[in-house]
Design a protein around this motif. Structure first.
Motif, PDB file in Angstrom:
ATOM      1  N   GLN A 249       0.921  -0.981   0.088  1.00 60.99           N
ATOM      2  CA  GLN A 249      -0.005  -0.034  -0.022  1.00 60.99           C
ATOM      3  C   GLN A 249       0.884   1.313  -0.041  1.00 60.99           C
ATOM      4  O   GLN A 249       0.589   2.206  -0.708  1.00 60.99           O
ATOM      5  CB  GLN A 249      -0.926  -0.084   1.257  1.00 60.99           C
ATOM      6  N   LEU A 250       1.857   1.271   0.747  1.00 59.17           N
ATOM      7  CA  LEU A 250       2.827   2.363   0.680  1.00 59.17           C
ATOM      8  C   LEU A 250       3.576   2.414  -0.658  1.00 59.17           C
ATOM      9  O   LEU A 250       3.905   3.613  -0.933  1.00 59.17           O
ATOM     10  CB  LEU A 250       3.882   2.288   1.885  1.00 59.17           C
ATOM     11  N   SER A 251       3.975   1.336  -1.134  1.00 58.21           N
ATOM     12  CA  SER A 251       4.457   1.423  -2.423  1.00 58.21           C
ATOM     13  C   SER A 251       3.574   2.495  -3.439  1.00 58.21           C
ATOM     14  O   SER A 251       4.374   3.316  -4.154  1.00 58.21           O
ATOM     15  CB  SER A 251       4.590   0.035  -3.087  1.00 58.21           C
ATOM     16  N   LEU A 252       2.405   2.415  -3.532  1.00 60.38           N
ATOM     17  CA  LEU A 252       1.634   3.230  -4.471  1.00 60.38           C
ATOM     18  C   LEU A 252       1.857   4.778  -3.922  1.00 60.38           C
ATOM     19  O   LEU A 252       1.977   5.728  -4.870  1.00 60.38           O
ATOM     20  CB  LEU A 252       0.195   2.986  -4.255  1.00 60.38           C
ATOM     21  N   VAL A 253       1.819   4.862  -2.891  1.00 59.05           N
ATOM     22  CA  VAL A 253       1.933   6.371  -2.190  1.00 59.05           C
ATOM     23  C   VAL A 253       3.474   6.715  -2.530  1.00 59.05           C
ATOM     24  O   VAL A 253       3.728   7.862  -2.994  1.00 59.05           O
ATOM     25  CB  VAL A 253       1.876   6.659  -0.844  1.00 59.05           C
ATOM     26  N   GLN A 254       4.469   5.831  -2.494  1.00 60.63           N
ATOM     27  CA  GLN A 254       5.894   6.168  -2.944  1.00 60.63           C
ATOM     28  C   GLN A 254       6.013   6.746  -4.396  1.00 60.63           C
ATOM     29  O   GLN A 254       6.804   7.672  -4.637  1.00 60.63           O
ATOM     30  CB  GLN A 254       6.657   5.263  -2.616  1.00 60.63           C
ATOM     31  N   LEU A 255       5.276   5.863  -5.133  1.00 64.43           N
ATOM     32  CA  LEU A 255       5.067   6.323  -6.625  1.00 64.43           C
ATOM     33  C   LEU A 255       4.774   7.870  -6.905  1.00 64.43           C
ATOM     34  O   LEU A 255       5.114   8.429  -7.608  1.00 64.43           O
ATOM     35  CB  LEU A 255       4.372   5.531  -7.349  1.00 64.43           C
ATOM     36  N   PRO A 376       6.887   7.047   5.881  1.00 64.97           N
ATOM     37  CA  PRO A 376       6.804   5.887   5.271  1.00 64.97           C
ATOM     38  C   PRO A 376       7.601   4.794   6.068  1.00 64.97           C
ATOM     39  O   PRO A 376       6.939   3.671   6.240  1.00 64.97           O
ATOM     40  CB  PRO A 376       7.354   5.942   4.065  1.00 64.97           C
ATOM     41  N   TYR A 377       8.748   5.192   6.574  1.00 64.61           N
ATOM     42  CA  TYR A 377       9.629   4.074   7.290  1.00 64.61           C
ATOM     43  C   TYR A 377       9.037   3.970   8.674  1.00 64.61           C
ATOM     44  O   TYR A 377       9.282   2.895   9.270  1.00 64.61           O
ATOM     45  CB  TYR A 377      11.158   4.443   7.294  1.00 64.61           C
ATOM     46  N   THR A 378       8.458   5.072   9.253  1.00 57.13           N
ATOM     47  CA  THR A 378       8.006   4.650  10.503  1.00 57.13           C
ATOM     48  C   THR A 378       6.731   3.811  10.586  1.00 57.13           C
ATOM     49  O   THR A 378       6.580   3.044  11.419  1.00 57.13           O
ATOM     50  CB  THR A 378       7.574   6.106  11.134  1.00 57.13           C
ATOM     51  N   ILE A 379       5.899   3.984   9.567  1.00 54.94           N
ATOM     52  CA  ILE A 379       4.702   3.102   9.343  1.00 54.94           C
ATOM     53  C   ILE A 379       5.215   1.966   9.042  1.00 54.94           C
ATOM     54  O   ILE A 379       4.613   0.751   9.520  1.00 54.94           O
ATOM     55  CB  ILE A 379       3.864   3.746   8.163  1.00 54.94           C
ATOM     56  N   VAL A 441      -2.731   8.019   0.593  1.00 55.29           N
ATOM     57  CA  VAL A 441      -2.456   7.698   1.672  1.00 55.29           C
ATOM     58  C   VAL A 441      -3.555   6.807   2.518  1.00 55.29           C
ATOM     59  O   VAL A 441      -3.302   6.093   3.575  1.00 55.29           O
ATOM     60  CB  VAL A 441      -1.787   8.946   2.862  1.00 55.29           C
ATOM     61  N   SER A 442      -4.847   7.583   2.239  1.00 53.56           N
ATOM     62  CA  SER A 442      -6.084   6.688   2.934  1.00 53.56           C
ATOM     63  C   SER A 442      -6.043   5.265   2.641  1.00 53.56           C
ATOM     64  O   SER A 442      -6.987   4.646   3.538  1.00 53.56           O
ATOM     65  CB  SER A 442      -7.477   7.348   2.366  1.00 53.56           C
TER      66      SER A 442
END
Length: 452
Positions: A249-255, A376-379, A441-442
């Motif tokens: 899920q975070l990967s999409l936000v990273q994009l 992202p790293y904290t999550i 992020v949601s």
């Protein structure tokens, strides 16, 4: 399972202090690589293709270093040998890149190719240090100190970036020449890279010699890692396909975060020199003879450094209050809000004509940068099994480099085909993409892993 001991503030500080110098060097690269490559003869409209070497190096290096550092133990520790080795190579590349015309005396395309090779070496060695630093915080801090650990790291990262970004401007102000001969790099930039390389190594030495990593047996007891866990081998593809849901899920936000960041690093000098300093769209530093235009281009290069210093300063300040905002709301709310403000910052650059107003845009971008570096790293760190922390952190960094590669491939064609070479529209597009990232992020759902 034994609990990781809590660290004092200064232990956490020393843990990440090397990032001060690493980011000093990285900031110099981000603010000046396009300026250097243009000075060496690169077409400003094709800069993203030359910049591709940087994320490609990250794509190759980060997972390999992540996996290797999980299995390494030396008198210096598990992560420290990679951090130190990367710093030494980074320093060497920083000394050579702006001096390409002196190394390749024949001139021509060879000078540009050597500069690109040094950019690749420099970025690759930065990546060797980045990934172990991320894993080191997760190794050494208990869950309740993870927020402060990554916030301190973010503060040091951005403090280094402030100094590194502004250094050419500062050196010019104290009398170091800022206008090179055609085909050469400004002395203010060359000396900035000398200083940056030296500071990088010195700061990394502080972390390496002030941080005592836990030996394997003690580390395993803290992380509940058994001999059976160590014996169990998983292929790269299996790890990739079985990654935790939070990581996907975070990967999409990273994009939607790193794609626009790369556009900014590559095309800010082009956009600012055109939109704010009057440099023509067809500018070529290698053949340009108009001294007024050359001066305007180099002044724009320095101002881009100041802009990057401002957004880094804002990020450093915001990183100190981020834990407080997280307590008031949540990690996801802070993450989404920071990306939203960053997108607004990018878009606002189009509506200003005064170079000083551009600093207002940097406030939003700085808040976004702080969030991107830490959240992202904290999550993610709480969602990863400790026995696979290094390799998964390395794999997660693919979500940093792949968007940059995509950005590098399409950035130049978009600039030429859709925007007529006007770089300011690239920054507007970056803003729209980052706002989409805030919405993504949601969809992120975090979870806490033990040692599965």
């Amino acid at each position: 399972m034994k609990q990781l001991p809590k660290l004092s503030f200064w232990q956490i500080w020393n843990l990440s202090f090397g990032f001060l110098g690493v980011q000093f060097g990285f900031a110099l690269q981000n603010a000046n690589a396009s300026r250097i490559l243009t000075s060496l003869g690169a077409d400003p409209h094709n800069l993203s293709f030359f910049w591709l070497v940087a994320p490609i190096m990250g794509l190759v290096v980060q997972p390999v270093v992540g996996a290797a550092s999980d299995k390494t133990w030396t008198p210096l520790g598990r992560r420290s040998p990679y951090i130190l080795g990367g710093a030494i190579v980074s320093m060497i590349a920083m000394f050579f890149m702006p001096n390409a015309p002196l190394v390749i005396k024949a001139g021509g395309a060879g000078v540009l190719l050597f500069g690109v090779a040094m950019l690749a070496l420099m970025d690759g060695s930065f990546n060797v240090t980045f990934q172990p630093f991320r894993a080191l915080v997760a190794d050494m801090t208990p869950e309740e100190q993870r927020n402060i650990g990554y916030s301190v790291q973010s503060f040091l990262i951005n403090t280094g970036a402030v100094i590194g970004s502004a250094l050419p401007f500062i050196l010019t102000a104290i009398g170091i020449e800022n206008e090179p001969e055609a085909g050469n790099v400004a002395p203010s930039v060359i000396w900035s890279f000398y200083i940056g390389g030296a500071l990088l190594l010195l700061s990394v030495l502080v972390t390496v010699f002030k941080t005592k990593e836990y030996p394997p047996e003690e580390f395993d007891s803290y992380k509940n890692i058994t001999a059976e866990d160590k014996a169990h081998k998983e292929s790269f593809w299996k790890l990739l396909t079985n990654m935790p849901a939070t990581m996907r899920q975070l990967s999409l936000v990273q994009l939607f975060s790193w794609f626009p960041l790369f556009l900014m690093w590559v095309y800010s000098t082009t956009a600012v020199s055109q939109h704010y300093f009057g440099v023509p769209i067809d500018f070529n530093a290698e053949t340009e003879t108009n001294e007024t235009i050359l001066k305007a281009f180099n002044e724009a290069g320095n101002w881009v450094g100041i802009c990057f210093a401002v957004y880094s300063a804002v990020a450093a300040l915001f990183s100190t209050v981020m834990p407080w905002f997280i307590k008031l709301s949540s990690r996801k709310t802070v993450y989404a809000g920071s990306l939203l403000l960053g997108g607004i910052g990018y878009i606002s650059t189009f509506f200003f004509n005064d170079q000083y107003m551009l600093l207002l845009s940097m406030v939003g971008i700085g808040i976004a940068w702080a969030g991107i570096l830490a959240m992202p790293y904290t999550i993610l760190s709480g969602s990863l099994p400790p026995k696979r922390m290094g390799i998964y952190m390395g794999l997660f960094n693919l979500t940093v480099v792949v968007p940059q590669i995509l950005s590098g491939i399409v950035g130049g064609p978009i600039l030429r085909t859709f925007f007529g070479g006007e770089g300011i529209y690239i920054l507007v597009m970056a803003g729209v993409i980052m706002i989409l990232g805030a919405f993504m992020v949601s969809f992120v759902k975090s979870e806490i892993k033990t040692n599965e």
